[in-house]
Design an enzyme around this catalytic site. Structure first.
Site, PDB file in Angstrom:
ATOM      1  N   LYS A 100      15.109  -6.298   4.495  1.00  0.00           N
ATOM      2  CA  LYS A 100      15.555  -5.324   5.748  1.00  0.00           C
ATOM      3  C   LYS A 100      16.901  -5.569   6.117  1.00  0.00           C
ATOM      4  O   LYS A 100      17.633  -4.454   6.572  1.00  0.00           O
ATOM      5  CB  LYS A 100      14.544  -5.223   6.818  1.00  0.00           C
ATOM      6  CG  LYS A 100      13.075  -4.580   6.256  1.00  0.00           C
ATOM      7  CD  LYS A 100      12.154  -4.579   7.453  1.00  0.00           C
ATOM      8  CE  LYS A 100      10.818  -4.403   6.967  1.00  0.00           C
ATOM      9  NZ  LYS A 100       9.640  -3.857   8.149  1.00  0.00           N
ATOM     10  N   LYS A 103       0.768  -1.317   0.128  1.00  0.00           N
ATOM     11  CA  LYS A 103      -0.003  -0.052   0.154  1.00  0.00           C
ATOM     12  C   LYS A 103       0.848   1.350   0.119  1.00  0.00           C
ATOM     13  O   LYS A 103       0.296   2.249  -0.077  1.00  0.00           O
ATOM     14  CB  LYS A 103      -0.967   0.047   1.341  1.00  0.00           C
ATOM     15  CG  LYS A 103      -2.100  -1.158   1.310  1.00  0.00           C
ATOM     16  CD  LYS A 103      -2.970  -0.974   2.236  1.00  0.00           C
ATOM     17  CE  LYS A 103      -3.716  -1.951   2.792  1.00  0.00           C
ATOM     18  NZ  LYS A 103      -4.632  -2.362   1.644  1.00  0.00           N
ATOM     19  N   SER A 104       2.328   1.097   0.101  1.00  0.00           N
ATOM     20  CA  SER A 104       3.095   2.262   0.177  1.00  0.00           C
ATOM     21  C   SER A 104       2.691   3.143  -1.039  1.00  0.00           C
ATOM     22  O   SER A 104       2.867   4.492  -0.733  1.00  0.00           O
ATOM     23  CB  SER A 104       4.505   1.777   0.600  1.00  0.00           C
ATOM     24  OG  SER A 104       4.559   1.118   1.783  1.00  0.00           O
ATOM     25  N   THR A 154      11.138  -3.612   2.243  1.00  0.00           N
ATOM     26  CA  THR A 154      10.160  -4.692   2.971  1.00  0.00           C
ATOM     27  C   THR A 154      10.894  -6.092   2.823  1.00  0.00           C
ATOM     28  O   THR A 154      11.805  -6.461   2.171  1.00  0.00           O
ATOM     29  CB  THR A 154       8.732  -4.480   2.448  1.00  0.00           C
ATOM     30  OG1 THR A 154       7.919  -5.282   3.154  1.00  0.00           O
ATOM     31  CG2 THR A 154       8.482  -4.695   0.972  1.00  0.00           C
ATOM     32  N   GLY A 166       6.917 -12.094  20.594  1.00  0.00           N
ATOM     33  CA  GLY A 166       7.710 -12.482  19.214  1.00  0.00           C
ATOM     34  C   GLY A 166       8.949 -11.885  19.475  1.00  0.00           C
ATOM     35  O   GLY A 166       9.233 -11.036  20.499  1.00  0.00           O
ATOM     36  N   ALA A 167      10.099 -12.564  19.012  1.00  0.00           N
ATOM     37  CA  ALA A 167      11.649 -12.087  19.190  1.00  0.00           C
ATOM     38  C   ALA A 167      12.203 -11.963  17.693  1.00  0.00           C
ATOM     39  O   ALA A 167      13.545 -12.165  17.849  1.00  0.00           O
ATOM     40  CB  ALA A 167      12.237 -12.910  20.235  1.00  0.00           C
ATOM     41  N   MET A 205       0.501  -6.103  14.968  1.00  0.00           N
ATOM     42  CA  MET A 205       1.236  -5.217  13.826  1.00  0.00           C
ATOM     43  C   MET A 205       1.084  -5.742  12.457  1.00  0.00           C
ATOM     44  O   MET A 205       1.458  -5.335  11.583  1.00  0.00           O
ATOM     45  CB  MET A 205       2.973  -5.714  14.181  1.00  0.00           C
ATOM     46  CG  MET A 205       3.262  -4.516  15.146  1.00  0.00           C
ATOM     47  SD  MET A 205       4.994  -5.096  15.895  1.00  0.00           S
ATOM     48  CE  MET A 205       6.135  -4.975  14.606  1.00  0.00           C
TER      49      MET A 205
HETATM   50  P1  ATR Z   1       9.557 -11.164  11.458  1.00  0.00           P
HETATM   51  O1  ATR Z   1      10.640 -10.336  10.623  1.00  0.00           O
HETATM   52  O2  ATR Z   1       8.266 -10.906  11.083  1.00  0.00           O
HETATM   53  O3  ATR Z   1       9.741 -10.828  12.948  1.00  0.00           O
HETATM   54  P2  ATR Z   1      10.893 -13.499  12.296  1.00  0.00           P
HETATM   55  O4  ATR Z   1      12.100 -12.996  12.439  1.00  0.00           O
HETATM   56  O5  ATR Z   1      10.809 -14.871  11.248  1.00  0.00           O
HETATM   57  O6  ATR Z   1       9.826 -12.636  11.171  1.00  0.00           O
HETATM   58  O7  ATR Z   1      10.040 -13.745  13.463  1.00  0.00           O
HETATM   59  C1  ATR Z   1       8.612 -14.524  13.715  1.00  0.00           C
HETATM   60  C2  ATR Z   1       8.227 -14.457  14.895  1.00  0.00           C
HETATM   61  O8  ATR Z   1       7.234 -14.885  15.048  1.00  0.00           O
HETATM   62  C3  ATR Z   1       9.369 -15.274  15.836  1.00  0.00           C
HETATM   63  O9  ATR Z   1       9.065 -14.611  17.294  1.00  0.00           O
HETATM   64  C4  ATR Z   1       8.592 -16.684  16.082  1.00  0.00           C
HETATM   65  O10 ATR Z   1       8.677 -17.578  17.043  1.00  0.00           O
HETATM   66  P3  ATR Z   1      10.145 -18.221  17.277  1.00  0.00           P
HETATM   67  O11 ATR Z   1      11.277 -17.368  17.490  1.00  0.00           O
HETATM   68  O12 ATR Z   1       9.779 -19.099  18.293  1.00  0.00           O
HETATM   69  O13 ATR Z   1      10.313 -18.886  15.737  1.00  0.00           O
HETATM   70  C5  ATR Z   1       7.218 -16.241  16.026  1.00  0.00           C
HETATM   71  N1  ATR Z   1       6.218 -17.027  15.357  1.00  0.00           N
HETATM   72  C6  ATR Z   1       5.785 -17.639  14.470  1.00  0.00           C
HETATM   73  N2  ATR Z   1       4.957 -18.448  14.279  1.00  0.00           N
HETATM   74  C7  ATR Z   1       4.621 -18.662  15.726  1.00  0.00           C
HETATM   75  C8  ATR Z   1       3.485 -19.476  16.202  1.00  0.00           C
HETATM   76  N3  ATR Z   1       2.780 -20.330  15.405  1.00  0.00           N
HETATM   77  N4  ATR Z   1       3.204 -19.133  17.523  1.00  0.00           N
HETATM   78  C9  ATR Z   1       4.131 -18.657  18.335  1.00  0.00           C
HETATM   79  N5  ATR Z   1       5.176 -17.759  17.876  1.00  0.00           N
HETATM   80  C10 ATR Z   1       5.470 -17.835  16.225  1.00  0.00           C
END
Ligand code: ATR
Length: 276
Positions: free
Chosen positions: A66, A16-17, A62, A127-128, A221
């Site tokens: 990144k 959408k940017s 995107t 998330g991390a 997000m």
């Molecule tokens: P992004 O750039 O969107 O952050 P990413 O670096 O692949 O993508 O990170 C995805 C995040 O979603 C991670 O924190 C992942 O948890 P893990 O570190 O344990 O993999 C989390 N995630 C993805 N699917 C998930 C699920 N079904 N339940 C819980 N956490 C999930």
């Protein structure tokens, strides 16, 4: 000559940017065009170089580029350096300036658009991965009372905590910053942010029943349709539920400001996208 900008990604067709920046440019009277640029998965640097050689002034970056944009930058802003990822490039002579406006976009959407003060609140970030890391510093700068990081792979959340505890020694104030597995989460929270990609698969991390305080904000997000997390939050008493469309518009506004030195009004753009 009209200045050229674009969003580069793979895929990028859904972005959408271009719509957002076209509206910003119209509103502020800036002479610019903003396109979509599909880069081959193994050809990001070449795509950027070609765009730059053809007079491109800047790019939004995107998925999945990144991190590559971070490595390609010759100058990094403090927030890009911290996030270890770049969503905005600005070309200035020989310099490639890399910035990350995602975190400030999230914080501006929460504090200004949704009118929710983060100061002194109990915050849960789920998330991390890259998305979570990208928003950590601006979130901490709002001085929440507590920031709890929950992640399926708890070691990744712990590594983030260690990184940001160093920042806290440098003057950021937060009463506690900890990493916990979902199973050990103890609510309630005032603000819960979903920075996982679980919603993409229609999944939800395992959450305790009493996650939300009265008046709590549940923020995803992701944007587009109501996510699994948003539906869960609705059924579990969150007072306000938001997707990430506002974050998208606010991060765009911050990129626009970096490029053009003018701050667009985001409210009409939000209304336009919601109506579409
Ligand atoms: P992004 O750039 O969107 O952050 P990413 O670096 O692949 O993508 O990170 C995805 C995040 O979603 C991670 O924190 C992942 O948890 P893990 O570190 O344990 O993999 C989390 N995630 C993805 N699917 C998930 C699920 N079904 N339940 C819980 N956490 C999930």
């Amino acid at each position: 000559m009209t200045d050229r900008y674009a969003v580069v990604g793979n895929p990028v067709a859904h972005s959408k940017s271009p719509q957002i920046h076209a509206e910003f440019a119209r509103q502020t009277g800036q002479d610019m065009v903003y396109e979509k640029l599909l880069a081959p998965l193994d050809g990001f640097a070449e795509t950027v170089e070609a765009f730059r050689n053809h007079g491109g002034k800047g790019l939004n970056v995107t998925v999945p580029f990144k991190e590559q944009a971070f490595h390609l930058s010759t100058t990094l802003t403090a927030r890009a350096l911290d996030a270890a990822s770049v969503n905005t490039l600005k070309f200035e002579g020989e310099q490639v300036i890399g910035d990350n406006t995602d975190g400030v976009g999230l914080v501006n959407d929460i504090t200004r658009n949704l009118g929710f003060a983060i100061l002194g609140k109990r915050v849960l970030l789920m998330g991390a991965g890259g998305a979570a890391r990208g928003v950590m510093l601006p979130l901490l700068e709002q001085a929440p009372a507590q920031l709890i990081l929950a992640n399926r792979t708890v070691e990744k959340a712990e590594a983030l905590v260690v990184h940001y505890l160093k920042k806290i020694e440098q003057g950021i104030t937060v009463r506690s910053l900890t990493a916990v597995p979902y199973g050990n989460l103890i609510g309630p929270f005032d603000l819960v942010i979903n920075a996982t990609s679980a919603s993409l698969k229609g999944e939800l991390p395992p959450l305790p029943e009493h996650l939300f305080n009265p008046g709590a904000l549940a923020y995803d997000m992701m944007y587009g349709t109501e996510t699994t997390f948003m539906a869960w939050a609705r059924a579990h008493g969150a007072a306000t539920i938001s997707d990430g469309l506002g974050m998208l518009v606010e991060q765009a506004a911050e990129s626009f400001f970096l490029w053009r030195g003018v701050r667009p009004d985001t409210a009409p753009v939000m209304r336009m996208l919601r109506a579409a």
